[in-house]
Enzyme design. Structure first.
Site, mmCIF file in Angstrom:
data_model
loop_
_atom_site.group_PDB
_atom_site.id
_atom_site.type_symbol
_atom_site.label_atom_id
_atom_site.label_comp_id
_atom_site.label_asym_id
_atom_site.label_seq_id
_atom_site.Cartn_x
_atom_site.Cartn_y
_atom_site.Cartn_z
ATOM 1 N NE ARG A 85 5.104 2.368 1.608
ATOM 2 C CZ ARG A 85 3.818 1.979 1.618
ATOM 3 N NH1 ARG A 85 2.874 2.829 1.994
ATOM 4 N NH2 ARG A 85 3.470 0.764 1.264
ATOM 5 N NE ARG A 92 1.469 -6.299 -1.428
ATOM 6 C CZ ARG A 92 2.400 -6.007 -2.334
ATOM 7 N NH1 ARG A 92 3.218 -6.939 -2.783
ATOM 8 N NH2 ARG A 92 2.526 -4.769 -2.769
ATOM 9 C CE1 TYR A 95 -20.084 21.878 23.115
ATOM 10 C CE2 TYR A 95 -20.012 19.904 21.746
ATOM 11 C CZ TYR A 95 -19.986 20.508 22.993
ATOM 12 O OH TYR A 95 -19.858 19.736 24.107
ATOM 13 C CB CYS A 117 -20.864 16.496 19.913
ATOM 14 S SG CYS A 117 -22.175 17.707 19.713
ATOM 15 C CG MET A 118 -15.649 13.100 21.932
ATOM 16 S SD MET A 118 -14.895 13.245 23.561
ATOM 17 C CE MET A 118 -13.853 14.672 23.359
ATOM 18 C CG ASP A 119 -18.952 11.485 23.494
ATOM 19 O OD1 ASP A 119 -17.970 10.851 23.092
ATOM 20 O OD2 ASP A 119 -18.913 12.301 24.435
ATOM 21 C CE LYS A 144 -2.500 -1.481 4.434
ATOM 22 N NZ LYS A 144 -1.557 -1.399 3.329
HETATM 23 C C1 LIG Z 1 -2.020 -1.639 2.142
HETATM 24 C C2 LIG Z 1 -1.218 -2.366 1.187
HETATM 25 C C3 LIG Z 1 -1.822 -3.117 0.171
HETATM 26 C C4 LIG Z 1 -3.303 -3.065 -0.129
HETATM 27 O O1 LIG Z 1 -3.589 -1.836 -0.749
HETATM 28 P P1 LIG Z 1 -5.036 -1.496 -1.346
HETATM 29 O O2 LIG Z 1 -4.840 -0.253 -2.105
HETATM 30 O O3 LIG Z 1 -5.939 -1.310 -0.164
HETATM 31 O O4 LIG Z 1 -5.448 -2.659 -2.166
HETATM 32 C C5 LIG Z 1 -0.991 -3.877 -0.633
HETATM 33 N N1 LIG Z 1 0.347 -3.882 -0.442
HETATM 34 C C6 LIG Z 1 0.953 -3.148 0.512
HETATM 35 C C7 LIG Z 1 2.432 -3.188 0.645
HETATM 36 C C8 LIG Z 1 0.195 -2.356 1.342
HETATM 37 O O5 LIG Z 1 0.802 -1.612 2.273
#
Ligand SMILES: *Cc1c(COP(=O)(O)O)cnc(C)c1O
Length: 353
Positions: A109, A197, A247, A294-296, A13
């Site tokens: 959540r 995950r 700046y 700065c921005m860039d 993601k």
């Molecule tokens: C982002 C996410 C992960 C991975 O989390 P990390 O802390 O980066 O390992 C696993 N499960 C879900 C549901 C997530 O949203």
């Protein structure tokens, strides 16, 4: 780190935590990842358009108008309400879809309340065209070594395991059982279940509790940042003492010195909070950022004796030996490596080698 046979679902993601989701997905699959996880349908679309055929889980809730794409691209939805199940049923014609039932065991959540999970699992099992691809939960403090956090996570694991058990007893196949994020992978082997995950860990950073982990982790396994955030030195000039830089005139040269300019700024994801604080690696030496970012562009103080050349590589942070990494900068930026990585913006080319 995980038992043989445990499936891996890599979180890609947020454009692969800022690394470039397509490139990361390609290497992850080449290295044996079984699943990919994204937050949004649009992210999965991008992967599919770039030839990624691996199973993809969409972690966040999906809008009714996105259902068609979800089905067409054979994405796997994470659902936690009957309403979501009804939406999917309504969108399905002849196709089939795998869903993962998410249980809220303590994240607060998304996720089904624990006492409603069994009945929702039954509804899914009874829905034609829909298969229960998996059951999952998520840990908010699996990276913490605080005793109350450890107890909290253990309680989540007990609750989750109990629900999986009751689903099985009911004659329902829960599919792939998965729970562990990076913290869970490192600290709770009993929570690896059928699939883990990982996110941040796969990108070479620890999710937290670094001190505790430093001592317990085999140095061989200690993660190393995967990415190097780099630019080039594009302008060098000698300036006298008392020269104001950038700046807000927040940096004034103490003596005669060389000032270098690097074409990277907060629009590239190098936050202004690092003004006057970060150090940039050029030709094996760290040089302080001089003045406001700065921005860039940003400036560095190269000192009175020039040891670099125009167009030298400049490492803002990352894997390069001697460079700052995203974890080193979090004290200054008051955030976590995740946020610094994700902040690297679209205009920064991602180069895989
Ligand atoms: C982002 C996410 C992960 C991975 O989390 P990390 O802390 O980066 O390992 C696993 N499960 C879900 C549901 C997530 O949203």
């Amino acid at each position: 780190m995980v038992k043989p046979g445990t499936k891996i679902c890599l979180a890609v993601k947020a454009d692969g935590y800022g690394h470039g989701a397509v490139g990361i997905a390609e290497s992850a699959i080449a290295f044996g990842a079984d699943y990919l996880a994204v937050a949004a349908v649009s992210e999965a679309e991008d992967l599919r358009q770039n030839g990624i055929t691996a199973p993809i889980i969409v972690l966040s809730p999906v809008l009714p108008e996105e259902m068609e794409t979800l089905i067409e691209l054979k994405l796997e939805a994470v659902i936690s309400t009957e309403a979501e199940l009804i939406l999917i049923k309504a969108a399905l014609k002849k196709e089939s879809l795998k869903v993962h039932l998410k249980i809220d065991t303590g994240m607060g959540r998304i996720g089904c309340p624990t006492d409603q999970t069994l009945s929702l699992a039954r509804m899914i099992a009874d829905s034609s065209g829909i298969t229960l691809g998996g059951m999952c939960t998520h840990f908010p403090v699996s990276d913490s070594s605080d005793p109350s956090d450890v107890e909290y996570t253990k309680e989540q694991i007990r609750t989750f395991s109990g629900i999986i058990e009751s689903v099985r007893k009911d004659g329902i196949n829960p599919g792939i059982v998965h729970a562990a994020n990076s913290g869970g992978i490192l600290n709770y082997p009993e929570a690896h279940f059928d699939m883990v995950r990982p996110g941040i860990l796969a990108y070479g950073y620890l999710p937290g509790g670094e001190e505790a982990l430093l001592s317990s982790l085999d140095p061989e396994l200690y993660p190393k940042p995967v990415m190097s955030f780099e630019s080039r030195l594009m302008h060098i000039k000698k300036v006298p003492a008392g020269t104001d830089i950038s700046y807000g005139r927040r940096y004034t040269t103490a003596g005669e010195t060389w000032i270098g300019t690097i074409p990277a700024g907060y629009a590239d994801g190098f936050t202004r909070k690092l003004s006057n604080k970060a150090k940039i690696l050029i030709n094996n030496r760290l040089y302080p950022v001089a003045g406001t970012i700065c921005m860039d562009l940003l400036m560095v103080d190269l000192g009175p004796e020039l040891r670099v050349s125009l167009y030298d590589r400049a490492v803002l942070f990352g894997s390069e030996d001697g460079a700052m990494n995203a974890a080193d900068l979090t004290d200054i930026t008051e955030t976590i490596p995740y946020e610094l990585l994700c902040a690297i913006s679209k205009r920064v080319p991602r180069i895989f080698d």
